[in-house]
Design an enzyme around this catalytic site. Structure first.
Site, short mmCIF file in Angstrom:
data_model
loop_
_atom_site.label_atom_id
_atom_site.label_comp_id
_atom_site.label_asym_id
_atom_site.label_seq_id
_atom_site.Cartn_x
_atom_site.Cartn_y
_atom_site.Cartn_z
N LYS A 11 40.43 33.01 45.30
CA LYS A 11 40.48 34.05 46.26
C LYS A 11 41.90 34.06 46.90
O LYS A 11 42.58 35.39 47.00
CB LYS A 11 39.43 33.79 47.54
CG LYS A 11 37.89 34.03 47.27
CD LYS A 11 36.99 33.96 48.20
CE LYS A 11 37.26 32.47 49.24
NZ LYS A 11 36.68 31.36 48.33
N ARG A 54 31.75 34.10 56.32
CA ARG A 54 31.20 32.85 55.57
C ARG A 54 29.72 32.51 55.55
O ARG A 54 29.12 31.75 55.06
CB ARG A 54 32.10 31.45 55.98
CG ARG A 54 32.90 30.80 55.17
CD ARG A 54 33.34 30.87 54.01
NE ARG A 54 34.16 29.58 53.44
CZ ARG A 54 35.29 29.59 53.25
NH1 ARG A 54 36.13 30.21 53.66
NH2 ARG A 54 35.68 28.35 52.77
N ARG A 98 43.79 21.24 41.61
CA ARG A 98 44.56 22.15 42.64
C ARG A 98 45.62 21.48 43.34
O ARG A 98 45.12 20.32 43.87
CB ARG A 98 43.59 22.85 43.36
CG ARG A 98 44.36 23.75 44.27
CD ARG A 98 43.55 25.11 44.65
NE ARG A 98 42.47 24.64 45.75
CZ ARG A 98 41.86 25.40 46.41
NH1 ARG A 98 41.94 26.75 46.38
NH2 ARG A 98 40.73 25.14 47.43
N ARG A 105 44.52 18.97 48.60
CA ARG A 105 43.59 19.22 49.95
C ARG A 105 42.77 17.99 50.12
O ARG A 105 41.94 17.63 49.02
CB ARG A 105 43.15 20.58 49.91
CG ARG A 105 44.05 21.65 50.46
CD ARG A 105 43.84 23.33 50.05
NE ARG A 105 42.31 23.23 50.52
CZ ARG A 105 41.74 24.52 50.64
NH1 ARG A 105 42.47 25.63 50.06
NH2 ARG A 105 40.38 24.68 51.06
N ARG A 157 31.03 21.52 49.57
CA ARG A 157 31.53 22.79 49.89
C ARG A 157 30.76 23.85 48.89
O ARG A 157 30.43 25.06 49.35
CB ARG A 157 32.92 23.19 49.46
CG ARG A 157 34.05 22.50 50.52
CD ARG A 157 35.34 22.05 49.95
NE ARG A 157 35.91 23.48 49.92
CZ ARG A 157 37.24 23.79 48.91
NH1 ARG A 157 37.57 22.70 48.24
NH2 ARG A 157 37.70 24.82 49.12
#
Ligand code: AMP
Length: 213
Positions: free
Chosen positions: A13, A88, A127, A160, A171
């Site tokens: 995103k 969300r 990531r 992160r 998540r």
């Protein structure tokens, strides 16, 4: 153009939002980025958000909704915006609908980035984010020129906290239980466009733009 990007964590995103915001010349509004900026600045909002974010849970709606409503009043958002990571859950989608009615504006589209779960895990575990400019890279798929160093601004890359394996699982659960229902919400309003989010970044941007025409 008033656009919402929706998709599971790791769908890309953030990356697609940057491309689409540039293409349509609209601001990219990421609630996750606003929270991370507040954490970096050690504000009260940041301190509150951090406990939820570190665990992969949603920050309470009362906080997130007020922050988003305020962001939409900024001058750059008056003729369009791209929302990334908001709404969300259905409560936020309903709140946003009320805000838009109050401001006499309508959404143009909701773009869903669709991606299988196994691809998400591969993406998130590798990531890395730049501490300074927030650009993202990947230890395998989008390697920086120098390990651990941002290609854009030469600052340090980090993982992160919420990209760590144990948090990613939560998540994904939060996404399927709380966020997925908004897809139906927007499908019923006739606003939903779905694109495949696996493949080359620029091809995905091109198919997003084609879907939005
Ligand atoms: P993101 O960068 O969009 O993946 O968001 C990172 C984290 O910020 C999420 O896991 C949540 O803890 C928090 N967050 C971001 N956007 C929202 C939102 N709209 N509502 C609640 N929490 C959010």
């Amino acid at each position: 153009m008033r656009l919402i990007l929706v998709g599971p964590p790791g769908a890309g995103k953030g990356t697609q939002a940057v491309n689409l915001a540039a293409h349509y010349a609209i601001p990219h509004i990421s609630t996750g980025d606003i929270f991370r900026l507040n954490i970096k600045g050690e504000t009260e909002l940041g301190k509150l958000a951090k406990t939820y974010m570190d665990a992969g849970n949603l920050v309470p709606d009362s906080v997130t909704n007020a922050m988003l409503e305020d962001r939409l009043t900024h001058s750059d958002a008056q003729s369009g915006f791209l929302l990334d990571g908001y709404p969300r859950n259905v409560g936020q989608a309903e709140f946003l609908a009320e805000v838009l009615v109050k401001r006499s504006i309508t959404l143009d589209a909701v773009l869903e980035l669709s991606i299988p779960n196994e691809e998400i895990i591969k993406r998130l575990s590798g990531r890395r984010i730049c501490r300074n400019c927030g650009a993202s890279s990947h230890v395998i798929f989008d390697k920086p020129k120098v390990d651990g160093v941002c290609d854009n601004c030469a600052s340090e890359l980090y993982q992160r906290q919420d990209d760590k394996v144990e948090v990613v699982a939560n998540r994904l659960k939060v996404y399927s239980e709380q966020t997925e229902p908004i897809i139906e919400f927007y499908r019923n309003l006739g606003l939903l466009k779905v694109i495949n989010a696996v493949g080359d970044v620029s091809e995905i941007s091109a198919s997003a733009i084609a879907a939005l025409k």
